[in-house]
Design a protein around this motif. Structure first.
Motif, mmCIF file in Angstrom:
data_model
loop_
_atom_site.group_PDB
_atom_site.id
_atom_site.type_symbol
_atom_site.label_atom_id
_atom_site.label_comp_id
_atom_site.label_asym_id
_atom_site.label_seq_id
_atom_site.Cartn_x
_atom_site.Cartn_y
_atom_site.Cartn_z
ATOM 1 N N TYR A 185 37.684 33.081 35.901
ATOM 2 C CA TYR A 185 37.667 31.758 36.527
ATOM 3 C C TYR A 185 36.503 31.605 37.501
ATOM 4 C CZ TYR A 185 42.322 31.132 34.556
ATOM 5 O OH TYR A 185 43.385 31.015 33.697
ATOM 6 N N VAL A 206 41.270 24.891 33.979
ATOM 7 C CA VAL A 206 40.639 25.866 33.077
ATOM 8 C C VAL A 206 41.733 26.675 32.396
ATOM 9 C CG1 VAL A 206 38.993 27.760 32.884
ATOM 10 C CG2 VAL A 206 38.674 26.021 34.664
ATOM 11 N N HIS A 208 42.258 29.955 30.325
ATOM 12 C CA HIS A 208 41.760 31.252 29.852
ATOM 13 C C HIS A 208 42.767 31.752 28.815
ATOM 14 C CE1 HIS A 208 39.948 35.383 30.388
ATOM 15 N NE2 HIS A 208 41.134 35.695 29.870
ATOM 16 N N CYS A 216 44.194 27.801 35.420
ATOM 17 C CA CYS A 216 43.808 27.704 36.825
ATOM 18 C C CYS A 216 43.361 26.281 37.137
ATOM 19 C CB CYS A 216 42.679 28.683 37.118
ATOM 20 S SG CYS A 216 41.995 28.615 38.792
ATOM 21 N N GLN A 218 41.111 24.095 39.516
ATOM 22 C CA GLN A 218 39.948 24.305 40.380
ATOM 23 C C GLN A 218 39.432 22.973 40.910
ATOM 24 O OE1 GLN A 218 36.786 26.460 38.456
ATOM 25 N NE2 GLN A 218 38.114 28.128 37.772
ATOM 26 N N SER A 223 39.733 28.031 43.486
ATOM 27 C CA SER A 223 41.051 28.025 42.862
ATOM 28 C C SER A 223 42.061 27.355 43.786
ATOM 29 C CB SER A 223 41.498 29.454 42.552
ATOM 30 O OG SER A 223 42.838 29.471 42.095
ATOM 31 N N SER A 226 47.433 28.473 40.189
ATOM 32 C CA SER A 226 47.340 29.278 38.976
ATOM 33 C C SER A 226 48.687 29.320 38.286
ATOM 34 C CB SER A 226 46.884 30.702 39.319
ATOM 35 O OG SER A 226 47.016 31.573 38.211
ATOM 36 N N THR A 377 33.246 32.664 28.700
ATOM 37 C CA THR A 377 33.344 33.397 29.960
ATOM 38 C C THR A 377 32.504 34.669 29.908
ATOM 39 O OG1 THR A 377 34.902 34.185 31.631
ATOM 40 C CG2 THR A 377 35.375 34.791 29.334
#
Length: 402
Positions: A185, A206, A208, A216, A218, A223, A226, A377
């Motif tokens: 992140y 986001v 992942h 997450c 943002q 952040s 989560s 990423t």
């Protein structure tokens, strides 16, 4: 020959590594990417250079590389032969930093002992992350080693976001929501202003999505919230982990099914998630290619929960301006992205089927009110950056005292 930084991400039977050269102006150039896999079973070292050209593919017998320290020895020999000398620093991914470690940290025996306390909170990852650190400390005690934590990026959440509804004494002891995949992140947060400046300082969710999966919220590169909590079991369903689950299910397994604590731990970390739902595989690629209705159920459930948590995180932000997919599934599975966005269309997200099918950077249509993106990423580069910063700090002249 430039100095180099080695990045290590160690698992139970593998060592993934990348080597970065420290170029002029303190830039990092990736020199090698590889892994030693099958440690103790079918050990094999594979590595490629920056162009993707294979530079080594070597297999050993189990009697030659039966344990982690044997694999590290082989890696050292290879690096000496390929680069000519050893790296000046090693950066490690460490999954859990607990409440104390909120930034990259120089490693020594005292820090290592402290990190050992968090093994019960990340039993699949923490022991394997710490093992090579201990070996290097024993053999090369003066080599600079840096721990980079998957929890650190989330450590500035509000107290409301961090707490569970349990007595305060447990919170003070460290029973709180930590969040994980922070290195991923953090990297995405650094990339968004470059690749999608239109959402750079705005409200971004986001996702992942890999064998381990989380989300997450943002804003401004930080952040806010989560999907994961105290351990890496919470939140989204994963390859073999269930994600969010009623604590009463755990009590039922122990009280009614006679499962021990160890039984439950193994069950939750290894037998649930997509593997448990489908009864087929924990690999999304296998499930996407299957005609078995159980595979479809698992994938539908996966997309449903991602969208559900997407809505939760949008609420934490007070709205959503961008949705970003990353990691193995997020970057390479158009069908999963399509299913998630279809469920989140109420937020004004609309896909471009062509862009989505090609895994392009922006996959939302021109008419979409919310931008949707695929951003690869690079956790290893993030670790290398932190390690370089620590190396530079160590080389800075100390202030003279009067």
């Amino acid at each position: 020959m430039s100095d180099t930084i080695l990045v290590i991400n160690a698992g139970s039977s593998s060592i993934k590594f990348q080597l970065f050269a420290i170029a002029p102006e303190k830039q990092l150039d990736r020199r090698l990417r590889g892994q030693i896999e099958g440690i103790g079973t079918r050990p094999r070292l594979v590595a490629s250079d920056a162009t993707g050209q294979r530079v080594i593919d070597k297999v050993w017998g189990t009697d030659e590389v039966g344990e982690l320290h044997h694999a590290l020895d082989r890696l050292v020999v290879f690096l000496r032969e390929y680069v000519g000398r050893l790296p000046v620093a090693v950066g490690h991914r460490v999954v859990h930093g607990g409440p104390e470690f909120i930034e990259p940290t120089l490693l020594n025996s005292r820090v290592l002992d402290h990190l050992q306390r968090f093994v019960p909170l990340a039993p699949l990852h923490q022991p394997n992350n710490l093992a090579p650190i201990r070996i290097v400390l024993e053999r090369q005690p003066h080599l600079l080693q840096v721990a980079c934590f998957d929890t650190a990026f989330h450590r500035h959440h509000s107290e409301i976001a961090d707490r569970y509804a349990i007595p305060d004494r447990f919170y003070r002891e460290g029973v709180r929501r930590y969040g994980f995949h922070g290195l991923s992140y953090e990297y995405i947060a650094s990339r968004i202003p470059q690749v999608a400046p239109e959402i750079g300082d705005h409200r971004v969710v986001v996702a992942h999505l890999g064998s381990g999966a989380s989300m997450c919220a943002q804003q401004g590169g930080k952040s806010i919230e989560s999907s994961m909590g105290f351990t890496a079991l919470d939140g989204l369903p994963m390859g073999t982990r269930p994600g969010q689950i009623d604590a009463g299910v755990v009590l039922y397994l122990m009280n009614e099914k006679g499962m021990s604590v160890k039984d439950v731990e193994h069950f939750l970390y290894n037998d649930c998630g997509l593997k448990g739902l489908s009864g087929i595989s924990n690999d999304v690629r296998d499930l996407l290619s299957s005609v078995d209705p159980r595979a479809k159920l698992a994938l539908d459930y996966f997309a449903y929960r991602i969208a559900l948590f997407g809505g939760m995180l949008a609420t934490a932000l007070g709205g959503i301006d961008g949705l970003v997919f990353t990691a193995g599934i997020g970057e390479n599975a158009p069908a999963i992205r399509r299913a998630v966005v279809a469920r989140m269309s109420c937020f004004g997200i609309e896909l471009s089927e062509t862009a989505n099918g090609k895994n392009q950077l922006r996959i939302s249509s021109d008419a979409s009110r919310v931008g949707c993106y695929v951003v690869p990423t690079d956790e290893e580069l993030m670790i290398a950056r932190h390690t370089l910063q620590m190396l530079q700090m160590q080389k800075m002249p100390k202030e003279k005292r009067a």
